[in-house]
Design an enzyme around this catalytic site. Sequence first.
Site, mmCIF file in Angstrom:
data_model
loop_
_atom_site.group_PDB
_atom_site.id
_atom_site.type_symbol
_atom_site.label_atom_id
_atom_site.label_comp_id
_atom_site.label_asym_id
_atom_site.label_seq_id
_atom_site.Cartn_x
_atom_site.Cartn_y
_atom_site.Cartn_z
ATOM 1 N NE ARG A 233 -3.859 1.249 0.160
ATOM 2 C CZ ARG A 233 -3.617 0.079 -0.247
ATOM 3 N NH1 ARG A 233 -2.178 -0.180 -0.158
ATOM 4 N NH2 ARG A 233 -4.483 -0.817 -0.536
ATOM 5 N NE ARG B 123 -6.884 -7.624 -5.470
ATOM 6 C CZ ARG B 123 -5.927 -6.962 -4.897
ATOM 7 N NH1 ARG B 123 -4.664 -6.895 -5.447
ATOM 8 N NH2 ARG B 123 -6.071 -6.481 -3.820
ATOM 9 N NE ARG C 104 -2.210 0.232 4.338
ATOM 10 C CZ ARG C 104 -2.173 -0.648 3.324
ATOM 11 N NH1 ARG C 104 -1.053 -1.225 2.957
ATOM 12 N NH2 ARG C 104 -3.634 -1.050 2.901
ATOM 13 N NE ARG D 272 -8.280 -2.879 0.506
ATOM 14 C CZ ARG D 272 -7.667 -2.260 1.353
ATOM 15 N NH1 ARG D 272 -8.082 -1.354 2.091
ATOM 16 N NH2 ARG D 272 -6.402 -2.856 1.289
ATOM 17 C CE LYS E 224 -2.140 -8.961 -1.561
ATOM 18 N NZ LYS E 224 -3.016 -8.764 -0.505
HETATM 19 P P1 AP5 Z 1 0.972 -4.730 3.180
HETATM 20 O O1 AP5 Z 1 2.312 -5.299 3.106
HETATM 21 O O2 AP5 Z 1 0.639 -3.489 2.551
HETATM 22 O O3 AP5 Z 1 -0.168 -5.764 3.070
HETATM 23 P P2 AP5 Z 1 -0.853 -6.069 1.521
HETATM 24 O O4 AP5 Z 1 -1.180 -7.728 1.672
HETATM 25 O O5 AP5 Z 1 -0.006 -5.702 0.497
HETATM 26 O O6 AP5 Z 1 -2.139 -5.395 1.818
HETATM 27 P P3 AP5 Z 1 -2.632 -4.133 0.971
HETATM 28 O O7 AP5 Z 1 -3.808 -3.523 1.678
HETATM 29 O O8 AP5 Z 1 -1.747 -3.332 0.261
HETATM 30 O O9 AP5 Z 1 -3.326 -5.184 -0.319
HETATM 31 P P4 AP5 Z 1 -4.700 -5.003 -1.040
HETATM 32 O O10 AP5 Z 1 -4.782 -6.475 -1.794
HETATM 33 O O11 AP5 Z 1 -5.823 -4.711 -0.401
HETATM 34 O O12 AP5 Z 1 -4.290 -3.978 -2.160
HETATM 35 P P5 AP5 Z 1 -3.479 -3.599 -3.261
HETATM 36 O O13 AP5 Z 1 -2.743 -2.670 -3.331
HETATM 37 O O14 AP5 Z 1 -3.034 -4.831 -4.014
HETATM 38 O O15 AP5 Z 1 0.842 -4.652 4.799
HETATM 39 C C1 AP5 Z 1 -0.352 -3.832 5.236
HETATM 40 C C2 AP5 Z 1 0.035 -2.977 6.437
HETATM 41 O O16 AP5 Z 1 0.560 -4.000 7.338
HETATM 42 C C3 AP5 Z 1 1.067 -2.034 6.182
HETATM 43 O O17 AP5 Z 1 0.977 -0.925 7.022
HETATM 44 C C4 AP5 Z 1 2.288 -2.925 6.807
HETATM 45 O O18 AP5 Z 1 3.401 -2.132 7.366
HETATM 46 C C5 AP5 Z 1 1.793 -3.684 7.933
HETATM 47 N N1 AP5 Z 1 2.429 -5.127 8.047
HETATM 48 C C6 AP5 Z 1 3.006 -5.878 7.111
HETATM 49 N N2 AP5 Z 1 3.304 -7.108 7.722
HETATM 50 C C7 AP5 Z 1 3.461 -6.988 8.951
HETATM 51 C C8 AP5 Z 1 3.581 -7.730 10.191
HETATM 52 N N3 AP5 Z 1 4.190 -8.925 9.829
HETATM 53 N N4 AP5 Z 1 3.272 -7.353 11.263
HETATM 54 C C9 AP5 Z 1 2.571 -6.305 11.535
HETATM 55 N N5 AP5 Z 1 2.372 -5.412 10.586
HETATM 56 C C10 AP5 Z 1 2.571 -5.426 9.420
HETATM 57 O O19 AP5 Z 1 -5.064 -3.062 -4.280
HETATM 58 C C11 AP5 Z 1 -5.620 -1.936 -4.064
HETATM 59 C C12 AP5 Z 1 -6.771 -1.866 -4.850
HETATM 60 O O20 AP5 Z 1 -6.293 -1.818 -6.387
HETATM 61 C C13 AP5 Z 1 -7.724 -3.168 -4.901
HETATM 62 O O21 AP5 Z 1 -8.752 -3.054 -4.004
HETATM 63 C C14 AP5 Z 1 -8.388 -2.973 -6.503
HETATM 64 O O22 AP5 Z 1 -9.331 -1.970 -6.528
HETATM 65 C C15 AP5 Z 1 -7.116 -2.640 -7.262
HETATM 66 N N6 AP5 Z 1 -6.483 -3.696 -7.681
HETATM 67 C C16 AP5 Z 1 -5.166 -4.067 -7.701
HETATM 68 N N7 AP5 Z 1 -4.814 -5.267 -8.131
HETATM 69 C C17 AP5 Z 1 -6.080 -5.681 -8.860
HETATM 70 C C18 AP5 Z 1 -6.247 -6.700 -9.757
HETATM 71 N N8 AP5 Z 1 -5.328 -7.578 -9.650
HETATM 72 N N9 AP5 Z 1 -7.563 -6.860 -10.364
HETATM 73 C C19 AP5 Z 1 -8.425 -5.858 -9.785
HETATM 74 N N10 AP5 Z 1 -8.295 -4.700 -9.277
HETATM 75 C C20 AP5 Z 1 -6.982 -4.642 -8.777
#
Ligand code: AP5
Length: 188
Positions: A133, A88, A127, A144, A13
């Site tokens: 992280r 979410r 990652r 997660r 994402k």
């Molecule tokens: P990346 O692009 O970072 O993927 P992502 O879907 O954004 O994954 P995240 O782990 O960042 O998302 P998340 O939803 O768990 O965490 P968030 O920060 O929102 O890619 C992941 C990896 O893969 C990277 O290394 C990238 O380079 C690689 N990659 C990407 N595309 C690729 C491809 N095509 N091929 C190969 N490799 C690739 O949330 C973190 C925490 O914040 C949550 O757990 C929660 O505690 C809190 N939080 C955030 N939002 C909320 C909410 N709305 N409500 C409550 N708590 C929240």
Amino acid sequence: MRIVLLGPPGAGKGTQAVRIAGEFGLPHISTGDIFRENVKSQTELGAEAQAYMDRGDLVPDSVVNRMVADRLERADCGHGFLLDGYPRTVPQAEELERVLDERGTPLDAVLRFEIEEDELFARLTRRAELEGRTDDTSTVIANRLHVYRTQTAPLEAFYAQRDLLRDVEAAGSVDEVTAHAMKVLPSR
Ligand code: AP5
């Protein structure tokens, strides 16, 4: 253009959000990034969010909803926005709908990133080695994914009912996924 990206952790994402937001000239609003910045700069919000994030649990809806509503008030959201990682939970989606209805600016599309869990684990483990992280350990990744299945996946039906859901094949190279996403977005 008002877009939401929906998908499990590691689905890409954040990676795709940067590209799509750039293409359409939209502010990229990542709730995860906002929380991480607050943790880093040791704000009250960061202190509140950190324990939830370290466990891979969701920060309470009331905290996230207030934070996003404030962000959407900023001038740069006047012509649209891309939300990455919000909503979410169903209550978050209901609150977003209420806020946008009040402004008369409904969503245009919700992109659902689809990918196998094995690939998610592989990406997040890679990652962890590169960036360290704190929520990319195997136990926290597993939680997660569980949180996604139980609390976030119901949003797929919520947005399908509103005819906003668009599926994006999220396996494959970053360029391939961008191409899939662009294909399902409404034309400008
Ligand atoms: P990346 O692009 O970072 O993927 P992502 O879907 O954004 O994954 P995240 O782990 O960042 O998302 P998340 O939803 O768990 O965490 P968030 O920060 O929102 O890619 C992941 C990896 O893969 C990277 O290394 C990238 O380079 C690689 N990659 C990407 N595309 C690729 C491809 N095509 N091929 C190969 N490799 C690739 O949330 C973190 C925490 O914040 C949550 O757990 C929660 O505690 C809190 N939080 C955030 N939002 C909320 C909410 N709305 N409500 C409550 N708590 C929240």
